[in-house]
Design an enzyme around this catalytic site. Structure first.
Site, PDB file in Angstrom:
ATOM      1  N   HIS A 145      -7.735   8.551   3.248  1.00 16.94           N
ATOM      2  CA  HIS A 145      -6.984   9.804   3.314  1.00 16.94           C
ATOM      3  C   HIS A 145      -7.939  10.972   3.169  1.00 16.94           C
ATOM      4  O   HIS A 145      -8.969  10.878   2.499  1.00 16.94           O
ATOM      5  CB  HIS A 145      -5.890   9.865   2.239  1.00 16.94           C
ATOM      6  CG  HIS A 145      -6.399   9.639   0.846  1.00 16.94           C
ATOM      7  ND1 HIS A 145      -6.647   8.379   0.354  1.00 16.94           N
ATOM      8  CD2 HIS A 145      -6.703  10.500  -0.153  1.00 16.94           C
ATOM      9  CE1 HIS A 145      -7.080   8.469  -0.892  1.00 16.94           C
ATOM     10  NE2 HIS A 145      -7.137   9.754  -1.232  1.00 16.94           N
ATOM     11  N   CYS A 190       0.850  -1.194   0.000  1.00  9.58           N
ATOM     12  CA  CYS A 190       0.000   0.000   0.000  1.00  9.58           C
ATOM     13  C   CYS A 190       0.886   1.244   0.000  1.00  9.58           C
ATOM     14  O   CYS A 190       1.715   1.422   0.889  1.00  9.58           O
ATOM     15  CB  CYS A 190      -0.914  -0.009   1.221  1.00  9.58           C
ATOM     16  SG  CYS A 190      -1.761   1.557   1.489  1.00  9.58           S
ATOM     17  N   HIS A 245      -8.108  14.943   2.085  1.00 15.21           N
ATOM     18  CA  HIS A 245      -7.464  16.073   1.421  1.00 15.21           C
ATOM     19  C   HIS A 245      -7.760  17.329   2.238  1.00 15.21           C
ATOM     20  O   HIS A 245      -8.930  17.622   2.509  1.00 15.21           O
ATOM     21  CB  HIS A 245      -8.046  16.281   0.019  1.00 15.21           C
ATOM     22  CG  HIS A 245      -7.857  15.123  -0.908  1.00 15.21           C
ATOM     23  ND1 HIS A 245      -6.878  15.098  -1.875  1.00 15.21           N
ATOM     24  CD2 HIS A 245      -8.524  13.948  -1.023  1.00 15.21           C
ATOM     25  CE1 HIS A 245      -6.968  13.957  -2.559  1.00 15.21           C
ATOM     26  NE2 HIS A 245      -7.952  13.243  -2.062  1.00 15.21           N
ATOM     27  N   ASP A 272       0.407  16.749  -0.954  1.00 16.96           N
ATOM     28  CA  ASP A 272      -0.033  15.980  -2.122  1.00 16.96           C
ATOM     29  C   ASP A 272       0.950  16.232  -3.263  1.00 16.96           C
ATOM     30  O   ASP A 272       1.394  17.361  -3.494  1.00 16.96           O
ATOM     31  CB  ASP A 272      -1.451  16.402  -2.529  1.00 16.96           C
ATOM     32  CG  ASP A 272      -2.089  15.414  -3.493  1.00 16.96           C
ATOM     33  OD1 ASP A 272      -3.055  14.740  -3.097  1.00 16.96           O
ATOM     34  OD2 ASP A 272      -1.612  15.319  -4.657  1.00 16.96           O
ATOM     35  N   CYS A 283       0.637   3.354   3.243  1.00 12.31           N
ATOM     36  CA  CYS A 283       1.283   2.671   4.379  1.00 12.31           C
ATOM     37  C   CYS A 283       2.796   2.867   4.292  1.00 12.31           C
ATOM     38  O   CYS A 283       3.460   3.133   5.302  1.00 12.31           O
ATOM     39  CB  CYS A 283       0.964   1.178   4.385  1.00 12.31           C
ATOM     40  SG  CYS A 283      -0.645   0.747   5.083  1.00 12.31           S
ATOM     41  N   HIS A 285      -3.803   0.972   8.435  1.00  5.84           N
ATOM     42  CA  HIS A 285      -4.439   0.821   7.122  1.00  5.84           C
ATOM     43  C   HIS A 285      -5.948   0.623   7.253  1.00  5.84           C
ATOM     44  O   HIS A 285      -6.408  -0.318   7.881  1.00  5.84           O
ATOM     45  CB  HIS A 285      -3.844  -0.362   6.351  1.00  5.84           C
ATOM     46  CG  HIS A 285      -4.428  -0.490   4.979  1.00  5.84           C
ATOM     47  ND1 HIS A 285      -3.938   0.215   3.904  1.00  5.84           N
ATOM     48  CD2 HIS A 285      -5.501  -1.178   4.523  1.00  5.84           C
ATOM     49  CE1 HIS A 285      -4.678  -0.065   2.833  1.00  5.84           C
ATOM     50  NE2 HIS A 285      -5.631  -0.910   3.186  1.00  5.84           N
TER      51      HIS A 285
END
Ligand code: 5GP
Ligand code: ZN
Length: 118
Positions: free
Chosen positions: A98, A3, A100, A29, A6, A45
């Site tokens: 996640h 991942c 943003h 980002d 991760c 995760h």
């Protein structure tokens, strides 16, 4: 587990770190869509928002606690937006939960923000 996020949280893949604590990691980002565009992730995760349960939902609170701290420490004074994309219709591309954090510009809403693809 193979991942990307991760590995970023573990420091195995480089990223520009903004904030880290026991539970969450925040980094820039790689393809920003706003002057400030960070990603905040739980270190554990979870594949996406549809996998949040009573067992792991405390991590979501930790993400939002971190967001408030980050806004303060990064001098984000005029507000920010937090978005999580979940699943195909929302355009999720990385399957590790996640959020943003977008800031540094006056953002549109309504039709501008939720625009069906033609
Ligand atoms: P999603 O489309 O799943 O909501 O968001 C994934 C985000 O991860 C995108 O905004 C994309 O630019 C960002 N991203 C993908 N790969 C990397 C990477 O290797 N490093 C960083 N810092 N961001 C990445
Ligand atoms: Zn992961």
């Amino acid at each position: 587990m193979d991942c990307l996020f991760c590995k970023i949280a573990a420091g195995e893949i480089p990223s520009t770190k903004i904030y880290e604590d026991e539970y969450v990691y925040c980094f820039k980002d790689i393809a920003p869509i706003a002057p400030i565009h960070y990603l905040i992730i739980p270190k554990t995760h979870i594949s996406g928002a549809s996998e949040i349960t009573s067992e792991n939902s405390g991590l979501v609170a930790k993400v939002f606690e971190a967001a408030a701290k980050i806004a303060e420490s990064e001098g984000i004074e005029n507000g920010f937006r937090i978005i999580t994309n979940c699943g195909e219709d929302a355009g999720q591309t990385v399957h590790h939960l996640h959020f943003h954090l977008l800031a540094g510009v006056k953002m549109g809403w309504g039709k501008d923000a939720v625009c069906p693809v033609e």
